[in-house]
Design a protein around this motif. Structure first.
Motif, short mmCIF file in Angstrom:
data_model
loop_
_atom_site.label_atom_id
_atom_site.label_comp_id
_atom_site.label_asym_id
_atom_site.label_seq_id
_atom_site.Cartn_x
_atom_site.Cartn_y
_atom_site.Cartn_z
N LYS A 34 0.54 -1.22 0.00
CA LYS A 34 0.07 0.22 -0.04
C LYS A 34 0.74 1.48 -0.16
O LYS A 34 0.47 2.05 -0.95
CB LYS A 34 -1.02 0.00 1.38
CG LYS A 34 -1.50 1.24 1.28
CD LYS A 34 -2.50 1.59 2.69
CE LYS A 34 -3.36 -0.05 2.56
NZ LYS A 34 -4.56 0.53 4.27
N GLU A 35 1.77 0.72 0.68
CA GLU A 35 2.48 2.07 1.27
C GLU A 35 3.47 2.56 -0.02
O GLU A 35 3.69 4.11 -0.93
CB GLU A 35 3.85 2.39 2.17
CG GLU A 35 3.48 2.14 3.55
CD GLU A 35 4.28 1.77 5.01
OE1 GLU A 35 5.45 1.47 3.69
OE2 GLU A 35 3.42 1.38 5.79
N HIS A 36 4.03 1.30 -1.25
CA HIS A 36 4.51 1.49 -2.25
C HIS A 36 4.07 2.53 -3.55
O HIS A 36 4.32 3.00 -4.15
CB HIS A 36 5.25 0.27 -2.96
CG HIS A 36 5.76 0.16 -4.03
ND1 HIS A 36 7.20 0.80 -4.01
CD2 HIS A 36 5.46 -0.02 -5.21
CE1 HIS A 36 7.20 0.51 -6.01
NE2 HIS A 36 6.63 0.07 -5.95
N LEU A 37 2.33 1.72 -3.51
CA LEU A 37 1.58 2.57 -4.10
C LEU A 37 1.19 3.40 -3.97
O LEU A 37 1.12 4.52 -5.35
CB LEU A 37 0.33 1.24 -4.52
CG LEU A 37 0.40 -0.23 -4.52
CD1 LEU A 37 -0.54 -0.69 -5.06
CD2 LEU A 37 1.26 -0.30 -6.26
N PHE A 38 0.66 4.24 -3.07
CA PHE A 38 0.54 5.25 -2.65
C PHE A 38 2.05 6.76 -3.08
O PHE A 38 1.51 7.33 -3.30
CB PHE A 38 0.15 5.54 -1.06
CG PHE A 38 -1.54 5.98 -1.01
CD1 PHE A 38 -2.61 6.17 -1.23
CD2 PHE A 38 -1.88 4.31 -0.69
CE1 PHE A 38 -3.71 6.64 -1.50
CE2 PHE A 38 -2.77 4.27 -0.35
CZ PHE A 38 -3.70 4.86 -0.62
N SER A 39 3.20 6.19 -3.21
CA SER A 39 4.41 7.22 -3.60
C SER A 39 4.20 7.06 -5.21
O SER A 39 5.43 7.61 -5.23
CB SER A 39 5.71 6.28 -2.37
OG SER A 39 5.87 4.76 -3.54
N ASN A 40 3.95 6.09 -5.96
CA ASN A 40 3.39 6.28 -7.16
C ASN A 40 2.44 6.50 -7.81
O ASN A 40 2.07 6.20 -8.44
CB ASN A 40 4.25 4.55 -7.91
CG ASN A 40 5.48 4.67 -7.50
OD1 ASN A 40 6.78 4.53 -8.39
ND2 ASN A 40 5.83 3.57 -6.97
N ASN A 195 -1.94 -15.54 -5.76
CA ASN A 195 -0.56 -15.51 -5.04
C ASN A 195 -0.11 -14.77 -4.56
O ASN A 195 0.17 -14.38 -3.65
CB ASN A 195 0.18 -16.12 -5.86
CG ASN A 195 0.77 -15.64 -7.00
OD1 ASN A 195 -0.02 -14.98 -7.75
ND2 ASN A 195 2.00 -15.96 -7.76
N PHE A 196 -0.38 -13.40 -4.20
CA PHE A 196 -0.05 -12.34 -4.24
C PHE A 196 -1.48 -11.44 -3.80
O PHE A 196 -1.09 -10.09 -2.98
CB PHE A 196 0.30 -10.99 -5.25
CG PHE A 196 2.23 -11.42 -5.79
CD1 PHE A 196 3.15 -12.17 -4.25
CD2 PHE A 196 2.67 -11.61 -6.81
CE1 PHE A 196 4.09 -11.82 -4.65
CE2 PHE A 196 3.32 -12.09 -6.82
CZ PHE A 196 4.66 -12.62 -5.57
N SER A 197 -2.89 -12.20 -3.82
CA SER A 197 -3.46 -11.22 -3.07
C SER A 197 -4.29 -9.71 -3.50
O SER A 197 -4.15 -8.94 -2.69
CB SER A 197 -3.58 -11.75 -1.54
OG SER A 197 -4.90 -10.97 -0.88
N ILE A 198 -3.89 -9.68 -4.70
CA ILE A 198 -4.14 -8.40 -5.25
C ILE A 198 -4.67 -8.63 -6.91
O ILE A 198 -4.84 -8.02 -7.61
CB ILE A 198 -2.87 -7.54 -5.74
CG1 ILE A 198 -2.27 -8.42 -7.08
CG2 ILE A 198 -1.84 -7.53 -5.04
CD1 ILE A 198 -1.27 -8.38 -7.89
N ALA A 232 2.59 -2.33 -9.27
CA ALA A 232 2.55 -3.53 -8.19
C ALA A 232 3.26 -4.39 -8.39
O ALA A 232 3.84 -5.34 -7.17
CB ALA A 232 1.39 -3.55 -7.80
N GLY A 233 3.30 -4.66 -9.52
CA GLY A 233 3.62 -6.11 -10.34
C GLY A 233 5.18 -6.12 -10.09
O GLY A 233 5.48 -6.89 -9.87
N LYS A 234 5.71 -5.17 -10.36
CA LYS A 234 7.90 -4.96 -9.97
C LYS A 234 8.08 -5.24 -8.41
O LYS A 234 8.78 -5.48 -8.56
CB LYS A 234 8.15 -3.48 -11.10
CG LYS A 234 7.48 -3.56 -12.40
CD LYS A 234 8.22 -2.70 -12.60
CE LYS A 234 7.91 -1.19 -12.54
NZ LYS A 234 8.18 0.39 -13.29
#
Length: 340
Positions: A34-40, A195-198, A232-234
């Motif tokens: 979540k933090e990573h996605l908000f940073s992008n 597998n990554f629950s997204i 998210a994938g990366k």
């Protein structure tokens, strides 16, 4: 979408306390993601990469294959429709019961359809596509890599579409990626959502030989993978050891769950090599049971009656936490007493 799917909790007004209808990894929610996605977040103000090129490079590095063997997609489902469109008006053999989108994609693209029970390595195909989910949804059955290789090499006029969306939910088989170099009639479809629950981000990809990828790429629209999904994938590929489902834990919890279920009268548990499995009711219908569990306990199961090859007696369960598993056990005991 012609047949519908599980995880339909949005259709009910009451709160879903425990969701057994989705075979997505239940422990995959992450504040780090979540933090990573908000940073992008600002990336949503520009168009995404037309073909998700940076994610293709990340997948290439992760799998040690060439970028020209990969197409990223809006979930695995986009891959199925692209493949069916590439082979427009072809023949398609579908191993059932299985995920309905193979059939839906083939019908939209006017394929001649043949339905098969689980394959043996001796099966012969004249031509066309063969669709296999491995491990299979909803049964949890598997086709060994050695048997798949025999099928590929003895049916060179057919193209095998192997959906490995649940390959990380079992240790009974491994991915067939290494067969791509020796079997040009193989297309593998992979999902990053289970597998990554997204599942809400819709992210998957297909891999095949270069010529096959070029043929399929011709039909793919640009920008089907959005900027947030790309990021998210990366991120998940870089951090995958922290996010993938722990198979040994899943196996242990599933074994305990099934042992408790087997003690309840009126239910037949079908064997599975994954954390999800079919259950068959001796009386009544899965629709009735689903309605009872939602209304009285806020528990959601997957009515499996709309899987081709199954009937109204079947439902699918996916192992959850020990506490939620027990909630279902207690609810099913009450149902069994009411219907004995």
């Amino acid at each position: 979408m012609l047949h519908g799917h599980g995880d339909d909790g949005y259709q009910y007004e009451q709160e879903i306390v425990a969701n057994f209808s989705s075979n997505v990894w239940f422990g995959g929610k992450s504040d780090k993601l979540k933090e990573h996605l908000f940073s992008n977040w600002d990336k949503i103000h520009s168009y995404p990469e037309a073909a998700a090129e940076s994610l293709v490079s990340a997948i290439s590095a992760d799998l040690n294959i060439n970028t020209n063997q990969i197409i990223t997609t809006n979930g695995a489902t986009e891959a199925f429709y692209l493949i069916a469109q590439t082979f427009y008006k072809s023949k398609s053999s579908i191993v059932i019961p299985t995920f309905s989108e193979y059939e839906d994609a083939c019908k939209v693209n006017k394929h001649e359809l043949l339905y098969l029970n689980w394959l043996s390595k001796e099966y012969k195909f004249e031509e066309g596509l063969v669709w296999i989910c491995n491990p299979n949804n909803p049964t949890g059955d598997i086709l060994s890599k050695s048997d798949l290789e025999i099928l590929l090499k003895s049916n060179v006029k057919s193209t095998f579409v192997v959906d490995e969306a649940y390959i990380d939910f079992t240790d009974a088989i491994s991915s067939a990626i290494d067969l791509l170099d020796v079997c040009p009639n193989l297309i593998l479809v992979k999902s990053l959502t289970k597998n990554f629950s997204i599942p809400g981000l819709r992210l998957g990809y297909l891999i095949a030989n270069r010529a096959m990828v070029q043929n399929i790429q011709f039909f793919k629209p640009p920008w089907t993978v959005n900027s947030i999904a790309i990021e998210a994938g990366k991120f998940l590929l870089r951090e995958k050891t922290d996010f993938l489902p722990p198979v040994n834990y899943y196996k242990s919890e599933t074994k305990k769950f099934i042992k408790k279920l087997e003690k309840i009268p009126g239910f037949k548990i079908h064997p599975s090599k994954t954390s999800f499995f079919l259950v068959e009711l001796e009386e009544n219908t899965a629709f009735e049971l689903k309605k009872y569990l939602i209304s009285n306990f806020g528990i959601l199961i997957r009515d499996a009656a709309n899987f081709r090859g199954l009937n109204s007696s079947y439902f699918r369960l996916a192992t959850q936490t020990e506490e939620k598993n027990q909630l279902l056990i207690d609810a099913l005991i009450q149902w069994s007493k009411l219907n004995s």
